[in-house]
Design an enzyme around this catalytic site. Sequence first.
Site, PDB file in Angstrom:
ATOM      1  N   SER A  20       0.586  -1.396   0.024  1.00 11.55           N
ATOM      2  CA  SER A  20      -0.445  -0.091   0.119  1.00 11.55           C
ATOM      3  C   SER A  20       1.021   1.261  -0.146  1.00 11.55           C
ATOM      4  O   SER A  20      -0.039   2.367   0.319  1.00 11.55           O
ATOM      5  CB  SER A  20      -0.947   0.322   0.807  1.00 11.55           C
ATOM      6  OG  SER A  20      -0.252   0.027   2.360  1.00 11.55           O
TER       7      SER A  20
ATOM      8  N   ASN B 223      -2.218  -2.580  13.018  1.00 10.40           N
ATOM      9  CA  ASN B 223      -3.540  -2.729  13.193  1.00 10.40           C
ATOM     10  C   ASN B 223      -4.436  -1.064  14.007  1.00 10.40           C
ATOM     11  O   ASN B 223      -5.351  -0.578  13.718  1.00 10.40           O
ATOM     12  CB  ASN B 223      -4.571  -3.825  13.695  1.00 10.40           C
ATOM     13  CG  ASN B 223      -4.195  -4.795  12.294  1.00 10.40           C
ATOM     14  OD1 ASN B 223      -3.208  -5.133  11.973  1.00 10.40           O
ATOM     15  ND2 ASN B 223      -4.850  -6.257  13.250  1.00 10.40           N
TER      16      ASN B 223
ATOM     17  N   THR C  60     -39.701  26.774  -9.149  1.00  6.62           N
ATOM     18  CA  THR C  60     -40.654  25.250  -8.606  1.00  6.62           C
ATOM     19  C   THR C  60     -40.434  25.227 -10.342  1.00  6.62           C
ATOM     20  O   THR C  60     -41.038  25.137 -10.925  1.00  6.62           O
ATOM     21  CB  THR C  60     -40.831  25.244  -8.085  1.00  6.62           C
ATOM     22  OG1 THR C  60     -42.671  25.477  -8.930  1.00  6.62           O
ATOM     23  CG2 THR C  60     -41.153  26.148  -6.992  1.00  6.62           C
ATOM     24  N   HIS C  61     -39.685  22.762  -9.929  1.00  4.90           N
ATOM     25  CA  HIS C  61     -40.105  22.514 -11.890  1.00  4.90           C
ATOM     26  C   HIS C  61     -38.932  23.404 -12.866  1.00  4.90           C
ATOM     27  O   HIS C  61     -39.513  23.160 -14.255  1.00  4.90           O
ATOM     28  CB  HIS C  61     -41.422  22.017 -11.867  1.00  4.90           C
ATOM     29  CG  HIS C  61     -42.017  21.898 -10.641  1.00  4.90           C
ATOM     30  ND1 HIS C  61     -42.295  20.435 -10.582  1.00  4.90           N
ATOM     31  CD2 HIS C  61     -42.913  22.286 -10.028  1.00  4.90           C
ATOM     32  CE1 HIS C  61     -43.545  20.359  -9.170  1.00  4.90           C
ATOM     33  NE2 HIS C  61     -43.965  21.096  -9.302  1.00  4.90           N
TER      34      HIS C  61
ATOM     35  N   SER D 221     -12.974  26.965 -26.785  1.00  6.18           N
ATOM     36  CA  SER D 221     -13.452  25.772 -27.558  1.00  6.18           C
ATOM     37  C   SER D 221     -11.766  26.161 -28.527  1.00  6.18           C
ATOM     38  O   SER D 221     -11.399  26.728 -29.037  1.00  6.18           O
ATOM     39  CB  SER D 221     -14.380  25.868 -28.581  1.00  6.18           C
ATOM     40  OG  SER D 221     -14.433  24.851 -29.119  1.00  6.18           O
TER      41      SER D 221
ATOM     42  N   LYS E 237     -16.449  30.676 -28.497  1.00  3.79           N
ATOM     43  CA  LYS E 237     -17.307  29.569 -27.545  1.00  3.79           C
ATOM     44  C   LYS E 237     -16.479  30.245 -25.944  1.00  3.79           C
ATOM     45  O   LYS E 237     -15.544  30.665 -26.256  1.00  3.79           O
ATOM     46  CB  LYS E 237     -17.229  28.460 -27.589  1.00  3.79           C
ATOM     47  CG  LYS E 237     -18.018  28.011 -28.657  1.00  3.79           C
ATOM     48  CD  LYS E 237     -19.639  27.693 -28.429  1.00  3.79           C
ATOM     49  CE  LYS E 237     -18.996  27.172 -27.000  1.00  3.79           C
ATOM     50  NZ  LYS E 237     -20.338  25.701 -26.609  1.00  3.79           N
TER      51      LYS E 237
ATOM     52  N   ASN F 183     -17.141  29.180 -22.248  1.00  2.73           N
ATOM     53  CA  ASN F 183     -17.369  27.604 -21.568  1.00  2.73           C
ATOM     54  C   ASN F 183     -17.098  27.849 -19.970  1.00  2.73           C
ATOM     55  O   ASN F 183     -16.092  27.879 -19.653  1.00  2.73           O
ATOM     56  CB  ASN F 183     -17.009  26.265 -22.133  1.00  2.73           C
ATOM     57  CG  ASN F 183     -17.405  26.108 -23.642  1.00  2.73           C
ATOM     58  OD1 ASN F 183     -18.528  26.369 -24.360  1.00  2.73           O
ATOM     59  ND2 ASN F 183     -16.664  25.636 -24.383  1.00  2.73           N
TER      60      ASN F 183
ATOM     61  N   GLU G  57     -18.872  23.103 -14.350  1.00  2.58           N
ATOM     62  CA  GLU G  57     -19.254  21.542 -15.323  1.00  2.58           C
ATOM     63  C   GLU G  57     -18.206  20.418 -14.710  1.00  2.58           C
ATOM     64  O   GLU G  57     -18.689  19.380 -13.809  1.00  2.58           O
ATOM     65  CB  GLU G  57     -19.111  21.448 -16.534  1.00  2.58           C
ATOM     66  CG  GLU G  57     -19.712  22.449 -17.432  1.00  2.58           C
ATOM     67  CD  GLU G  57     -19.670  22.157 -18.756  1.00  2.58           C
ATOM     68  OE1 GLU G  57     -20.267  21.787 -19.602  1.00  2.58           O
ATOM     69  OE2 GLU G  57     -18.784  22.770 -19.629  1.00  2.58           O
TER      70      GLU G  57
ATOM     71  N   TYR H  50      -9.934  -6.851  12.388  1.00  6.54           N
ATOM     72  CA  TYR H  50      -8.689  -6.336  10.926  1.00  6.54           C
ATOM     73  C   TYR H  50      -8.853  -7.016  10.202  1.00  6.54           C
ATOM     74  O   TYR H  50      -9.056  -8.497  10.290  1.00  6.54           O
ATOM     75  CB  TYR H  50      -7.311  -5.667  11.493  1.00  6.54           C
ATOM     76  CG  TYR H  50      -6.915  -5.070  10.615  1.00  6.54           C
ATOM     77  CD1 TYR H  50      -6.851  -4.007   9.809  1.00  6.54           C
ATOM     78  CD2 TYR H  50      -6.090  -5.849   9.647  1.00  6.54           C
ATOM     79  CE1 TYR H  50      -6.371  -3.337   8.668  1.00  6.54           C
ATOM     80  CE2 TYR H  50      -5.404  -5.515   8.097  1.00  6.54           C
ATOM     81  CZ  TYR H  50      -5.745  -4.059   7.863  1.00  6.54           C
ATOM     82  OH  TYR H  50      -4.825  -4.158   7.134  1.00  6.54           O
TER      83      TYR H  50
ATOM     84  N   GLN I 240      -7.205  -2.269   4.058  1.00  6.72           N
ATOM     85  CA  GLN I 240      -6.636  -1.421   3.781  1.00  6.72           C
ATOM     86  C   GLN I 240      -6.908  -0.515   2.178  1.00  6.72           C
ATOM     87  O   GLN I 240      -6.448   1.077   2.066  1.00  6.72           O
ATOM     88  CB  GLN I 240      -5.107  -2.282   2.947  1.00  6.72           C
ATOM     89  CG  GLN I 240      -3.907  -1.620   2.394  1.00  6.72           C
ATOM     90  CD  GLN I 240      -2.837  -2.632   2.078  1.00  6.72           C
ATOM     91  OE1 GLN I 240      -2.376  -2.808   2.837  1.00  6.72           O
ATOM     92  NE2 GLN I 240      -2.821  -2.910   1.241  1.00  6.72           N
TER      93      GLN I 240
ATOM     94  N   LYS J 161      -8.299   3.324   1.909  1.00  5.32           N
ATOM     95  CA  LYS J 161      -7.442   4.893   2.121  1.00  5.32           C
ATOM     96  C   LYS J 161      -7.448   5.456   0.553  1.00  5.32           C
ATOM     97  O   LYS J 161      -7.785   6.686   0.804  1.00  5.32           O
ATOM     98  CB  LYS J 161      -5.735   4.663   1.926  1.00  5.32           C
ATOM     99  CG  LYS J 161      -5.482   3.816   3.187  1.00  5.32           C
ATOM    100  CD  LYS J 161      -3.696   3.247   3.878  1.00  5.32           C
ATOM    101  CE  LYS J 161      -4.083   3.335   4.932  1.00  5.32           C
ATOM    102  NZ  LYS J 161      -4.925   2.074   5.361  1.00  5.32           N
TER     103      LYS J 161
HETATM  104  N1  ARG Z   1      -1.200  -1.240   5.584  1.00  2.00           N
HETATM  105  C1  ARG Z   1      -2.089  -1.920   6.372  1.00  2.00           C
HETATM  106  C2  ARG Z   1      -3.091  -0.494   6.173  1.00  2.00           C
HETATM  107  O1  ARG Z   1      -3.608  -0.505   5.590  1.00  2.00           O
HETATM  108  C3  ARG Z   1      -1.593  -1.536   7.656  1.00  2.00           C
HETATM  109  C4  ARG Z   1      -2.146  -2.708   8.310  1.00  2.00           C
HETATM  110  C5  ARG Z   1      -1.609  -3.428   7.817  1.00  2.00           C
HETATM  111  N2  ARG Z   1      -1.888  -4.639   9.388  1.00  2.00           N
HETATM  112  C6  ARG Z   1      -2.297  -6.397   8.839  1.00  2.00           C
HETATM  113  N3  ARG Z   1      -1.984  -7.200   9.814  1.00  2.00           N
HETATM  114  N4  ARG Z   1      -1.989  -6.485   8.014  1.00  2.00           N
HETATM  115  O2  ARG Z   1      -4.555  -1.483   6.615  1.00  2.00           O
END
Ligand code: ARG
Length: 460
Positions: A23, A110, A155-156, A277, A283, A285, A290, A317, A322, A325
Amino acid sequence: MTKVWGGRFQKETDRLVEDFHSSVSFDRRLYRYDIKGSMAHARMLGRAGVISAAEAGQIVTGLEAVLADIEAGRLEFSVEAEDVHMNIEQWLTDRIGEVGKKLHTARSRNDQVALDMRLYLKEEIRAVQGLLRDLIASLLGLAEKHLDTIMPGYTHLQRAQPVTLAHHLMAYAQMFLRDLERLHDCYRRTDVMPLGAGALAGTTFPLDRDYVAEQLGFEAISENSLDAVSDRDFAVEFTAAAALSMVHLSRFCEELILWCSAEFAFIELDDAYSTGSSMMPQKKNPDVAELIRGKTGRVCGDLQSLLTMLKGLPLAYNKDMQEDKEPLFDAVDTVKKCLLVFKPMVETIRVKKENMRKAAGSGFTNATDLADYLVKKGVPFREAHAVVGRAVLYCLQHDKSLEELSADEYRNFSPVIGEDIYGAITIDRCVGARRLPGGPAPETVREAIVRARAKLMEKS
Ligand code: ARG
């Protein structure tokens, strides 16, 4: 490279898996929080006598040096070390030797990753709140300048009753004030310190969890070790709040896009916030608006990803987590970018007051006021509604507006309509007479701005 968990393994990790489960390409952005958390943990271990004070000192100094090296670009994160946590621990040990291996005492990745995510999000919530506050302040300023700028309310998407641009802007200010409150709430639940939960069942070491919380500026410590390592509600809550802010921005953008079309011609966007454009030379825009509308889909998707990731997970966990993120980071980045660019875009609109007023004055937007006039002369509302409906139909057939009907014509619809009707249904009167709290009358909106400003201060 030998793995920190390699002891019970007899084979190397497959190359594909190495890459697949790493990760670090995205969790590297947590390095500052990871180091800060490790420093607090090490100091606490030293104070609690789990490691010696000298060892704690060496670890903290080592971590400071690692931080400086990362910031100076002297270190390269490696995929083999899996994630940000193990990269940093590896560098620490490279630097200070054996004692570095004591840092992870009574800690698991964890609870470590839960801590990092909370530290990160606390900072980002504050940043988003700051941007929301700037935007609200700017909307209040703009509203103040347009207390008398009459425009049609819809409205609408059909012209309904006249309002003012100030009133319309203040509707958005209310949405963003609620967003601010939601983040305030979400912050409270993010502000909980999970270290001490270990992998899932706490630890036998005499940790001082309150001291860690205090060093890191947390208001509370987690109550349950299983929950501490498997809870990502804070990420869901933030992303939900961010998605809703994006929806608010998106609705606003949709209106700006409509308003700057030739069909509405209510505003013109500043050149700095429009684009051209490649083929059509004429144009101009509203790409920025948007794109904000478009990016709303990403953040709604981020929320969906998080909820779906969590829904089937047994305690505690699981590696699925993971996957929290990228959606969270994306939601943070997107909402910040959009708030940042939206504010100057809306601040610099050129308002075509005359066109707004003209649009508000046609389409029978004063029909309700005519009905109310009849009610005030004693006609029951349902009857008044029917009378005015017939008058509108007559006007449509004779290409007239209600205020263009003569007194004789009016008498055909109702005997109670007198000369005073003309003063009762002017567009300024329609707006100005709506003075109830929450209404569009200029004085009422001025008071609403004062209250919103007070609320903004109180949330700072
Ligand atoms: N990279 C892991 C995460 O983002 C960290 C925790 C990993 N823990 C494990 N027991 N594999 O969740």
